[in-house]
Design a protein around this motif. Structure first.
Motif, short mmCIF file in Angstrom:
data_model
loop_
_atom_site.label_atom_id
_atom_site.label_comp_id
_atom_site.label_asym_id
_atom_site.label_seq_id
_atom_site.Cartn_x
_atom_site.Cartn_y
_atom_site.Cartn_z
N SER A 177 0.82 -1.22 0.00
CA SER A 177 0.00 0.00 0.00
C SER A 177 0.85 1.25 0.00
O SER A 177 1.82 1.35 0.74
N PRO A 178 0.46 2.26 -0.80
CA PRO A 178 1.01 3.59 -0.61
C PRO A 178 0.39 4.20 0.64
O PRO A 178 -0.45 3.56 1.30
N VAL A 179 0.77 5.41 0.98
CA VAL A 179 0.06 6.13 2.03
C VAL A 179 -1.25 6.63 1.42
O VAL A 179 -1.25 7.35 0.42
N VAL A 180 -2.35 6.20 2.00
CA VAL A 180 -3.67 6.56 1.47
C VAL A 180 -4.11 7.84 2.19
O VAL A 180 -4.77 7.80 3.24
N PHE A 181 -3.75 8.96 1.64
CA PHE A 181 -3.94 10.24 2.32
C PHE A 181 -5.41 10.58 2.54
O PHE A 181 -5.74 11.32 3.47
N ASP A 182 -6.29 10.03 1.73
CA ASP A 182 -7.72 10.31 1.89
C ASP A 182 -8.30 9.63 3.12
O ASP A 182 -9.38 10.02 3.60
N ASP A 183 -7.61 8.60 3.64
CA ASP A 183 -8.12 7.89 4.82
C ASP A 183 -6.98 7.14 5.49
O ASP A 183 -6.99 5.91 5.60
N VAL A 184 -5.99 7.89 5.95
CA VAL A 184 -4.80 7.27 6.56
C VAL A 184 -5.17 6.41 7.76
O VAL A 184 -4.60 5.33 7.96
N MET A 185 -6.12 6.84 8.55
CA MET A 185 -6.43 6.17 9.81
C MET A 185 -7.54 5.13 9.72
O MET A 185 -8.05 4.67 10.74
N PHE A 186 -7.91 4.75 8.50
CA PHE A 186 -8.95 3.73 8.33
C PHE A 186 -10.24 4.12 9.06
O PHE A 186 -10.87 3.32 9.73
N GLU A 187 -10.64 5.36 8.87
CA GLU A 187 -11.88 5.83 9.48
C GLU A 187 -13.09 5.57 8.60
O GLU A 187 -14.22 5.43 9.09
N ARG A 188 -12.86 5.46 7.28
CA ARG A 188 -13.97 5.23 6.35
C ARG A 188 -13.84 3.92 5.58
O ARG A 188 -14.83 3.36 5.15
N ARG A 189 -12.64 3.43 5.40
CA ARG A 189 -12.46 2.16 4.70
C ARG A 189 -12.34 1.02 5.72
O ARG A 189 -11.99 1.25 6.88
N GLU A 190 -12.61 -0.19 5.27
CA GLU A 190 -12.51 -1.35 6.16
C GLU A 190 -11.06 -1.59 6.55
O GLU A 190 -10.16 -1.53 5.71
N TYR A 191 -10.85 -1.84 7.82
CA TYR A 191 -9.48 -2.05 8.29
C TYR A 191 -8.93 -3.36 7.77
O TYR A 191 -9.59 -4.41 7.83
N ASP A 192 -7.71 -3.30 7.26
CA ASP A 192 -6.97 -4.48 6.83
C ASP A 192 -5.60 -4.41 7.47
O ASP A 192 -4.85 -3.46 7.22
N PRO A 193 -5.24 -5.38 8.32
CA PRO A 193 -3.97 -5.27 9.04
C PRO A 193 -2.75 -5.21 8.14
O PRO A 193 -1.77 -4.52 8.46
#
Length: 326
Positions: A177-193
């Protein structure tokens, strides 16, 4: 830029990297140095004469690691005897007060900071600030520590007449994964370890780019490192069945022979930290004790992806990190 090649290989050990080097007087901090490749990194540096501080979370683990290194190298403590010296100090990347306390207690110049500590593939966990744990621990903690020790690193360069070095441990996990700046903290996307781990390892590489961009003129350079596959306490959050399914261990828990030993895993960190071949080099990514080649689809598990060394992505990450830690 010419790619840095070396006479070393994936099988090279950290002790072999420092063979013939005299690191007397070099002051080095290694985070996460109580076990795994961290303690082996410190052991080889001390054996070559360096004065090493083990930054550890728990006092008892630090004391055990210091005793282990002294017994194997003949090293001394703060007063010095034998080869180099070794001591432990408390630092918890998840607790910002210990980061600042560590930096405030540091006296004098610092020649090398090795950002070795980290966590991998943890269950979804939030820090008190609400941050995703792997991004917070692996990147933000080291970002805060390095900035708090910046003046010491600059002083190290001024005292030695050569650039101080920061070593940021990334991983081939950055391929995930790159750094996903739109949702770095997994607040909107499903968490994947594993996606969270990959993002944090990309951040570690981008941090090395950012340090070099900003601090090179003051004598501080940084590079990223992939240590290789090693079974260490880093895998403590993984279920045994997952490690079996991945072929990392057998039913008895014995590691796959393809994995490196901890001494081999420490070799690239030690190389980037102190070897003359890396003098004056920054913002690059190393694996198997040489500069990595660009990632190729036909060579999975090797190489560095473009986004992990991208200056614009690095700038964006630096700004975000400052905002979060403000």
């Amino acid at each position: 830029m010419t790619r840095i090649t070396t006479p070393f290989s994936a099988a090279t050990t950290a002790n072999e990297v420092v063979d013939g080097l005299d690191l007397t007087g070099r002051r080095i901090v290694v985070t996460g140095a109580a076990s795994g490749i961290g303690i082996e990194t410190a052991r080889s540096l001390v054996a070559a004469g360096a004065d090493v501080t083990l930054a550890v979370r728990r006092p008892e683990q630090g004391e055990q690691a210091v005793a282990d290194i002294r017994a194997s190298t003949g090293a001394g403590g703060d007063t010095g005897s034998g080869t180099g010296t070794v001591r432990a100090a408390i630092l918890d990347l998840e607790k910002r007060d210990t980061l600042q306390a560590f930096a405030d207690a540091w006296q004098g110049p610092l020649d090398v900071l090795i950002d070795n500590a980290g966590v991998m593939a943890t269950p979804e966990t939030r820090t008190p600030e609400g941050w995703e744990l792997q991004f917070s621990n692996n990147h933000l903690g080291h970002f805060a520590l390095a900035n708090a020790l910046r003046d010491a690193l600059v002083a190290g360069a001024q005292a030695s007449g050569q650039p101080s070095r920061l070593v940021s441990l990334s991983s081939t996990g950055h391929h995930r994964s790159p750094v996903v700046f739109d949702d770095v903290m997994f607040e909107r996307r499903e968490y994947d370890p594993w996606a969270a781990y990959g993002q944090s390892k990309t951040a570690n590489s981008l941090f090395a780019v950012g340090v070099t961009q900003r601090w090179a003129d003051d004598g501080v350079l940084a590079n990223a490192v992939h240590p290789g596959g090693i079974i260490t306490p880093l895998q403590r959050h993984l279920p045994k069945q997952e490690m079996l399914d991945r072929g990392w261990i057998d039913e008895e828990g014995t590691p796959n022979p393809a994995f490196k030993s901890t001494q081999q895993g420490a070799a690239t960190s030690v190389f980037v930290a102190v070897h003359p071949l890396v003098e004056g080099v920054g913002a690059r990514y190393f694996e198997d004790v040489a500069e990595a080649e660009p990632f190729r689809d036909d060579a999975p598990g090797r190489g560095v992806k473009d986004y992990a060394l991208d200056p614009e992505q690095s700038d964006r990450l630096w700004t975000l990190s400052e905002q979060l830690l403000a």
